[in-house]
Write an enzyme that holds these catalytic residues in place. Structure first.
Site, PDB file in Angstrom:
ATOM      1  N   CYS A  42       1.721  -8.289  16.512  1.00 49.21           N
ATOM      2  CA  CYS A  42       3.094  -7.764  16.594  1.00 49.21           C
ATOM      3  C   CYS A  42       4.113  -8.879  16.720  1.00 49.21           C
ATOM      4  CB  CYS A  42       3.284  -6.876  17.810  1.00 49.21           C
ATOM      5  SG  CYS A  42       2.243  -5.455  17.840  1.00 49.21           S
TER       6      CYS A  42
ATOM      7  N   HIS B 185      -2.488  -2.691  17.385  1.00 48.08           N
ATOM      8  CA  HIS B 185      -3.564  -3.515  16.831  1.00 48.08           C
ATOM      9  C   HIS B 185      -4.898  -3.317  17.541  1.00 48.08           C
ATOM     10  CE1 HIS B 185       0.074  -5.412  15.261  1.00 48.08           C
ATOM     11  NE2 HIS B 185      -0.680  -5.612  14.200  1.00 48.08           N
TER      12      HIS B 185
ATOM     13  N   LYS C 149      -6.110   6.088  10.540  1.00 48.14           N
ATOM     14  CA  LYS C 149      -5.125   5.084  10.148  1.00 48.14           C
ATOM     15  C   LYS C 149      -5.704   4.234   9.011  1.00 48.14           C
ATOM     16  CE  LYS C 149      -2.010   1.980  12.485  1.00 48.14           C
ATOM     17  NZ  LYS C 149      -1.593   1.310  13.679  1.00 48.14           N
TER      18      LYS C 149
ATOM     19  N   CYS D  92       1.045 -10.284  21.805  1.00 44.89           N
ATOM     20  CA  CYS D  92       0.185  -9.810  20.709  1.00 44.89           C
ATOM     21  C   CYS D  92       0.586 -10.556  19.444  1.00 44.89           C
ATOM     22  CB  CYS D  92       0.335  -8.307  20.500  1.00 44.89           C
ATOM     23  SG  CYS D  92      -0.535  -7.766  19.013  1.00 44.89           S
TER      24      CYS D  92
ATOM     25  N   HIS E 111       4.033   1.405   2.267  1.00 49.31           N
ATOM     26  CA  HIS E 111       5.199   0.657   1.769  1.00 49.31           C
ATOM     27  C   HIS E 111       5.812   1.401   0.578  1.00 49.31           C
ATOM     28  CE1 HIS E 111       2.377  -2.703   3.135  1.00 49.31           C
ATOM     29  NE2 HIS E 111       3.319  -2.659   4.057  1.00 49.31           N
TER      30      HIS E 111
ATOM     31  N   HIS F  17       0.840  -1.191   0.000  1.00 46.02           N
ATOM     32  CA  HIS F  17       0.000   0.000   0.000  1.00 46.02           C
ATOM     33  C   HIS F  17       0.878   1.245   0.000  1.00 46.02           C
ATOM     34  CE1 HIS F  17       0.747   0.649   4.226  1.00 46.02           C
ATOM     35  NE2 HIS F  17       0.191  -0.518   4.568  1.00 46.02           N
TER      36      HIS F  17
ATOM     37  N   CYS G 248      -3.025  -3.759  22.791  1.00 49.76           N
ATOM     38  CA  CYS G 248      -1.847  -3.459  21.994  1.00 49.76           C
ATOM     39  C   CYS G 248      -2.098  -2.137  21.265  1.00 49.76           C
ATOM     40  CB  CYS G 248      -1.616  -4.581  20.982  1.00 49.76           C
ATOM     41  SG  CYS G 248      -0.612  -4.033  19.607  1.00 49.76           S
TER      42      CYS G 248
ATOM     43  N   LYS H 217      -7.595  -2.217   6.491  1.00 48.36           N
ATOM     44  CA  LYS H 217      -8.140  -3.087   5.461  1.00 48.36           C
ATOM     45  C   LYS H 217      -9.640  -3.270   5.694  1.00 48.36           C
ATOM     46  CE  LYS H 217      -6.332  -7.428   4.511  1.00 48.36           C
ATOM     47  NZ  LYS H 217      -5.204  -8.325   4.372  1.00 48.36           N
TER      48      LYS H 217
END
Ligand code: MSP
Length: 653
Positions: free
Chosen positions: A130, A147, A296, A127, A22, A19, A144, A299
């Protein structure tokens, strides 16, 4: 000794497709790699994929594939994406490569042999997202922070790396090497973390729970913790320990990451290297996060922005330019397609595109499309333009090595702006009417052609396709990868009489059939038409009648930024003026007429909105670069601010 530059990106997890986050990191690495080549460095650029661990094993299971087939397929997606973004890496590493498995096992064995790995039982909060245990202190509301879900309790006998032993060494090292981790805010974050006791690092997972990983060389019942495995990629690719690349490119390494993986890179990796007798990398460069208007990227909420949705619509260079121009390196930025369209239209189609096409059209019209002879400069306007070239060169060379791409690009656009203004002020069309001014006209066009070439060279690391196109049309036969600052970014290198060609517009304007850029990321883009096509379908080549309203594009030329006042003081002998230092991601000195309504000490720490691209001026001898926005209401003056606190440097749209 040869100057060397080794740049790495994180190796990306293969449980999701690439995405914009990256893409940003990998484009930045590509730009820095190209820039260093350009500066005469011997370079090496590494990217790749991270393919082991729980998360990947689970994703493979969900996809109904065995892990190896799954990672092969997903890794290929990354590998196929980068060339489409004009990213030229030298190596692509996968943690499932045999070369990597060998190096990870060799390092594990080495650290084990020196007694820095021990076996113990550990119970803690883990987690899965992670892939690590969390301490209570690190959780936010018991969840977390990355997440947003509660970790699970897990107890296991495992192998541990004595990371705690290296805590004091690392603190000292970071203090003695102030730019080891940069920008400073991330260095401070790591130091703050190290101010608390550091725990040892669990570096194994029992195979009965997870067997998708690299076996520990000293206990085949376990696989290696995915982070211990992944970080080592940076030296595997150099053929650690004996390869020639390792000898030349380590430890000049520059790692590039976003803030999400600061801890593994800022703490685990240097301590692992210390224990294995490897010198630490040279710099860890940390950037912020791309967010969307919805927050943020996620998906599940359908807010993931995929680069390959955007590139076919806007072009790869416009995409690269936007990412580098819009984000202040180190701070978060908002991705908004509308802003992309506006930058494309304003900076690329208008400013750069017009300068280029006007210059070449006039060269065609007045000099038969051939580079005119150079000659003595005619007047102050020529001198001013030459001064700006030198200023731009100096600023560009100062900002690029500091990863301040937005500033480097701003300085190039300052030159483009001045060159466009030069055309308007000199009026070559008037010179063309006077046969006695023929030589002067030649000098003017020659100046403009030189500037176009200079701009093409400077933008080459960011916009390689455009640079190559521009150089070709300017009659310069240089491939972008072969450009060298010393020889190519020089004035007066064009050759008289060489043919140049205008060609089609560098960046056709984008106009939306519907409201441009209100697309929800991840959902089919609305059909956007290039302006040329729209013009054609209208059957007219003329502009629409003048309208008293300003266009969105005109508005978007106004660069409004959020800022925090860091310092305020009265300007001697002035009743009205204050000198302010405002942090908008960079520090700006601004002179503001607030002295009669605001005490300087009350202003410090206030969040304001700054007009950032106002032409610099001097007031009472003090330079002012920007304007703080305020509203008059009778005798009072109220500063504009935001509804909620917003980090400095965000663009107001
Ligand atoms: N596999 C680990 C990295 C191991 S490196 C030895 C990992 N992978 S990841 O796929 O999650 O990639 C994280 C990185 O992707 C970030 O550090 C950053 O480079 C990039 N980005 C992912 N999302 C991002 C944004 N929203 N914004 C900017 N960059 C982000 O962590």
């Amino acid at each position: 000794m040869a100057k060397r530059f080794y740049i790495t990106t994180p190796i990306y997890y293969v449980n999701a497709e690439p995405h914009i986050g990256h893409a940003y990191t990998t484009i930045v690495a590509d730009v820095m790699n190209r820039f260093h080549k350009f500066m005469g460095y011997e370079t090496f650029f590494l990217t790749g994929t991270d393919e082991h661990g729980d998360k990947i094993a689970q994703a493979a299971q969900q996809a109904g594939l065995d892990p190896q087939s799954y990672v092969d397929r997903m890794s290929q997606l990354f590998r196929d994406t980068w060339p489409k973004l004009n990213i030229s890496h030298d190596d692509f590493i996968r943690t499932t490569d045999a070369r990597h498995v060998r190096v990870v096992q060799a390092i594990l064995q080495k650290v084990h042999d020196v007694g820095e790995i021990y076996f113990d039982s550990y119970k803690g909060l883990y987690c899965v997202g992670c892939e690590r245990f969390y301490t209570e202190r690190e959780l936010v509301d018991g969840k977390c922070p990355d997440h947003d879900r509660e970790p699970i309790e897990r107890e296991e006998a495992n192998y541990f790396f004595r990371m705690s032993k290296y805590q004091q060494w690392l603190i000292q090292y970071i203090k003695q090497h102030p730019d080891f981790i940069r920008p400073e805010r991330y260095r401070n974050e790591v130091l703050a973390f190290l101010a608390e006791p550091l725990e040892d690092l669990c570096i194994s997972r029992p195979k009965q729970r997870l067997d998708w990983g690299i076996s520990l060389p000293f206990d085949a019942r376990y696989v290696t913790y995915v982070w211990f495995d992944a970080l080592i990629n940076y030296i595997t690719a150099l053929d650690y320990p004996d390869g020639p690349l390792f000898q030349t490119m380590w430890p000049v390494a520059q790692h590039l990451i976003a803030k999400d993986i600061l801890k593994p890179h800022g703490i685990y990796w240097p301590t692992i290297m210390r224990a294995a007798g490897i010198e630490p990398y040279q710099h860890l460069n940390v950037h912020g996060y791309w967010k969307t208007d919805e927050g943020k990227m996620s998906k599940s909420r359908g807010t993931v922005v995929r680069p390959l949705d955007l590139v076919p619509v806007y072009g790869v260079d416009a995409f690269r330019y936007f990412l580098l121009r819009e984000m202040v390196f180190g701070l978060d930025a908002n991705f908004n397609e509308k802003a992309l369209v506006n930058r494309l239209n304003a900076d690329l189609a208008n400013d750069l595109g017009n300068l280029f096409s006007r210059t070449l059209a006039m060269t065609a019209k007045y000099f038969g499309g051939k580079v005119p002879a150079s000659g003595a400069s005619g007047n102050g306007l020529d001198e001013e333009l030459r001064d700006q070239v030198e200023l731009t060169r100096a600023q560009y060379l100062k900002e690029m090595p500091r990863w301040s791409f937005h500033k480097a690009l701003m300085s190039v656009w300052e030159l483009i702006g001045k060159a466009n203004k030069y055309i308007d002020e000199v009026g070559p069309w008037n010179l063309a009417k006077e046969p006695s001014q023929r030589e002067r006209l030649g000098v003017v066009l020659r100046n403009l052609l030189e500037i176009n070439k200079f701009v093409a060279v400077l933008i080459a690391p960011v916009m390689p396709e455009t640079a190559e196109k521009m150089l070709e049309r300017l009659g310069v036969s240089r491939k972008v990868m072969d450009l060298r600052l010393e020889t190519d970014a020089r004035w007066g290198t064009l050759v008289e009489g060489v043919p140049v060609s205008k060609g089609e517009a560098l960046f056709p304007r984008i106009e939306a059939e519907h409201e441009a850029g209100d697309r929800v990321p991840g959902i089919e883009p609305k059909k956007l038409k290039k302006a040329a096509e729209i013009e054609k379908s209208r059957g007219t080549g003329t502009s629409p009648p003048a309208d008293p309203c300003i266009s969105l594009e005109a508005f978007n030329k106004i660069d409004l930024r959020t800022g925090i006042i860091k310092h305020a003081e009265r300007i001697p002998k002035s009743e009205k003026l204050l000198r302010l230092i405002v942090d908008i991601g960079e520090e700006r000195q601004v002179v503001a007429g607030l002295a009669q309504t605001h005490a300087p000490r009350d202003l410090v720490g206030k969040q304001v909105i700054l007009l950032a691209n106002l032409e610099p001026t001097r007031l009472m001898g003090v330079e002012s670069r920007g304007m703080v926005l305020a509203v008059h209401d009778g005798d009072t003056l109220s500063l504009l601010t935001t509804e909620r606190p917003v980090a400095s440097g965000h663009r107001v749209t």
